[in-house]
Design an enzyme around this catalytic site. Structure first.
Site, PDB file in Angstrom:
ATOM      1  N   LYS A 123       0.556  -1.592   0.279  1.00  0.00           N
ATOM      2  CA  LYS A 123       0.492   0.113   0.008  1.00  0.00           C
ATOM      3  C   LYS A 123       0.601   1.699  -0.310  1.00  0.00           C
ATOM      4  O   LYS A 123       1.878   1.486   0.521  1.00  0.00           O
ATOM      5  CB  LYS A 123      -1.385  -0.458   1.323  1.00  0.00           C
ATOM      6  CG  LYS A 123      -0.289   0.045   2.712  1.00  0.00           C
ATOM      7  CD  LYS A 123      -1.066   0.762   3.514  1.00  0.00           C
ATOM      8  CE  LYS A 123      -0.844   1.758   3.718  1.00  0.00           C
ATOM      9  NZ  LYS A 123      -0.404   1.908   5.154  1.00  0.00           N
ATOM     10  N   HIS A 153      -0.444  -6.371   5.884  1.00  0.00           N
ATOM     11  CA  HIS A 153      -0.241  -6.406   6.620  1.00  0.00           C
ATOM     12  C   HIS A 153      -0.916  -6.827   7.891  1.00  0.00           C
ATOM     13  O   HIS A 153       0.015  -8.035   8.884  1.00  0.00           O
ATOM     14  CB  HIS A 153       1.647  -6.027   6.605  1.00  0.00           C
ATOM     15  CG  HIS A 153       1.838  -4.705   7.904  1.00  0.00           C
ATOM     16  ND1 HIS A 153       0.956  -3.834   7.344  1.00  0.00           N
ATOM     17  CD2 HIS A 153       1.715  -4.467   9.694  1.00  0.00           C
ATOM     18  CE1 HIS A 153       0.691  -2.871   8.571  1.00  0.00           C
ATOM     19  NE2 HIS A 153       0.981  -3.724   9.817  1.00  0.00           N
ATOM     20  N   HIS A 215      -5.910  -1.774   6.063  1.00  0.00           N
ATOM     21  CA  HIS A 215      -5.974  -2.640   7.263  1.00  0.00           C
ATOM     22  C   HIS A 215      -7.354  -2.494   8.347  1.00  0.00           C
ATOM     23  O   HIS A 215      -8.311  -3.813   8.427  1.00  0.00           O
ATOM     24  CB  HIS A 215      -5.069  -2.146   8.349  1.00  0.00           C
ATOM     25  CG  HIS A 215      -3.561  -1.870   7.929  1.00  0.00           C
ATOM     26  ND1 HIS A 215      -3.355  -2.611   6.660  1.00  0.00           N
ATOM     27  CD2 HIS A 215      -2.321  -0.970   8.342  1.00  0.00           C
ATOM     28  CE1 HIS A 215      -2.188  -1.675   5.996  1.00  0.00           C
ATOM     29  NE2 HIS A 215      -1.713  -0.773   7.366  1.00  0.00           N
TER      30      HIS A 215
HETATM   31  C1  BG6 Z   1       1.457   1.263   8.106  1.00  0.00           C
HETATM   32  C2  BG6 Z   1       1.014   2.574   8.540  1.00  0.00           C
HETATM   33  O1  BG6 Z   1       0.335   0.160   7.416  1.00  0.00           O
HETATM   34  O2  BG6 Z   1       0.477   0.359   9.476  1.00  0.00           O
HETATM   35  C3  BG6 Z   1       1.525   3.061   9.724  1.00  0.00           C
HETATM   36  O3  BG6 Z   1       1.187   2.927   7.232  1.00  0.00           O
HETATM   37  C4  BG6 Z   1       1.231   2.310  10.707  1.00  0.00           C
HETATM   38  O4  BG6 Z   1       1.033   4.616  10.247  1.00  0.00           O
HETATM   39  C5  BG6 Z   1       1.227   1.394  10.610  1.00  0.00           C
HETATM   40  O5  BG6 Z   1       2.005   2.949  11.842  1.00  0.00           O
HETATM   41  C6  BG6 Z   1       1.200   0.203  11.616  1.00  0.00           C
HETATM   42  O6  BG6 Z   1       1.184  -1.157  11.540  1.00  0.00           O
HETATM   43  P1  BG6 Z   1       1.483  -2.608  12.942  1.00  0.00           P
HETATM   44  O7  BG6 Z   1       1.754  -3.787  12.444  1.00  0.00           O
HETATM   45  O8  BG6 Z   1       2.292  -1.799  14.558  1.00  0.00           O
HETATM   46  O9  BG6 Z   1       0.405  -2.261  13.166  1.00  0.00           O
END
Ligand code: BG6
Length: 441
Positions: A123, A153, A215
């Site tokens: 993304k 992810h 997400h």
């Molecule tokens: C990313 C965002 O996709 O996900 C970030 O661009 C965010 O801004 C991150 O901090 C959060 O991922 P996780 O796995 O730490 O919750």
């Protein structure tokens, strides 16, 4: 698809993602191959490196190091790969700025990569519906949708994958998982960090594009979708799309943390939001009438991604004549600790009938000894094997943009102090997630 013999090409290999995530993940995958197949990794980028200089950049096993090569740019890449062996497929990981995804796909096709290629992209997939559709058109002009793997992810997080198992491998919950019994679903993704060094990207995006469109809409799909007829990736995607089609967003309130405009690289007077709160509903037979709340933000007092389902209150009968028994809640802790917690009202031992809320908790760290694999390890392995379950389709991405489109950059942006989440926007029976903070660690 079996693992086979694969060439993995990292485009943008001199960058941070390759260094921090991709090469370490491939190093681990390589160490655990167990004769299942084999692969070579070719880094490609604008910088000139010899194989040796490239290998020296990483802390990897000597065996894996021998399978790591470097080629500058895309011209000549096909022959370079052929010199390394004969491969069933070539997996390209585009660790590149998103604006060049389309043109890079064109370049790859122009130098002769075709049906043997898999393209993994990260993304953002566009910044609104129109740009997402443009990107999809560009990619599909050169490769089939079945060759394109869009990473989210969050789907690779162990506790996220467990959502469908919890829902569809336990007879106990299936019958009550609807708006007849559940009063609201609440999804949070809170972070303590600000935007750090990422203003270049984030100031153009904001938290709705950064977290909600991808997400959190994916989490929403998993927690509310119908059971797919099989675990085939296409069947799961079809159910997620049905949810997205039924989503109606009613409101989206936005905030920015104080001091955001002083962060390095943020435009003066920026109105980019760093916190958002959304209210939506899912207009299908299972969920009609039940609100869903999504809250996400940066620079907050705690880090936590969690989903809560708040069941309806009991009638004022029997033990609940005075209406004081709190509703049941099911909490999915996704991070930092992983677990599932169910509230239960229980009799306090002793004379009389006094009732307390207790809970049953399943905590990963107590039930399973094995380490939880890092997201990229799982995603790369799945992409190499051609399993698309944890990847997002063009249709899902576009549908999510379609729903959010009217709310992107709309309305005023208020401020909040770092570490002080904005006060809830609507009169809602919010779940007090703090109650569960010590459970599962
Ligand atoms: C990313 C965002 O996709 O996900 C970030 O661009 C965010 O801004 C991150 O901090 C959060 O991922 P996780 O796995 O730490 O919750």
């Amino acid at each position: 698809m079996p693992f086979g013999n694969t060439a993995i090409v990292i485009l943008g290999a001199s960058g941070d993602l390759a260094q921090r995530k991709l090469i370490p993940a491939l190093n681990l995958i390589h160490g655990r191959l167990d004769g299942e197949g084999s692969f070579v990794v070719i880094g490609s980028g604008r910088t000139a490196f010899t194989d040796t200089a490239f290998r020296r950049r990483f802390d990897i096993s000597p065996e894996f190091s021998k399978r790591l090569f470097y080629h500058r740019g895309i011209p000549g890449l096909k022959d370079f790969i052929a010199e390394k062996g004969s491969f069933d497929r070539v997996v390209f990981f585009m660790a590149l700025p998103p604006k060049v995804y389309g043109s890079t796909a064109g370049e790859l096709a122009a130098v002769g990569f075709g049906s043997e290629a898999t393209l993994i992209i990260e993304k953002p997939f566009g910044s609104d519906l129109e740009s997402a559709m443009k990107l999809d058109r560009e990619l599909s002009g050169h490769f089939n949708e079945s060759q394109i793997f869009r990473i989210d992810h969050y789907l690779a997080k162990e506790a996220v994958q467990n959502i469908l198992v919890f829902r569809f491998a336990n007879a106990l919950f299936y019958p009550v998982w609807n708006s007849r019994y559940i009063e609201s679903i609440q999804i949070n993704a809170f972070e303590t960090e600000g935007i750090g060094e990422r203003a270049g990207y984030f100031d153009q995006a904001g938290i709705v594009r950064d977290m909600v469109q991808n997400h959190l809409m994916q989490l929403l799909c998993l927690i509310t979708m119908e059971a797919p007829v099989s675990l085939d990736a296409e069947e799961i995607r079809a159910q997620k799309i049905s949810v997205l089609k039924a989503v109606e967003i009613h409101d989206c309130a936005r905030w920015q943390y104080e001091g955001y405009r002083e962060e390095k690289g943020v435009a003066p007077g920026s109105t980019t939001e760093t916190y958002a709160m959304l209210k939506l509903s899912i207009n299908n037979f299972r969920w009609a009438g039940m609100p869903v709340y999504i809250r996400t933000g940066k620079a907050l007092d705690r880090r936590g991604t969690e989903i809560g389902a708040r069941f309806k209150r009991l009638p004022k009968l029997l033990f609940n004549r005075d209406g004081t028994i709190p509703p049941n809640r099911a909490i999915f802790k996704i991070q930092p600790a992983e677990g599932i917690i169910i509230d239960l009202a229980t009799k306090i031992p002793g004379a009389g009938i006094d009732i307390a809320t207790t809970n049953m908790a399943f905590c990963y760290r107590d039930s399973f000894a094995q380490e939880i694999p890092e997201a990229y390890q799982r995603l790369l392995l799945d992409a190499i094997k051609g399993d698309r379950t944890l990847f997002v389709s063009a249709e899902e991405t576009e549908m999510s943009w379609r729903k959010l489109e009217p709310f992107l950059d709309a309305g005023e942006v208020r401020t909040y102090r770092r570490g002080k989440p904005p006060a809830p926007e609507w009169e809602v029976d919010w779940i007090d997630f703090d109650m569960y903070k010590d459970i599962c660690g």
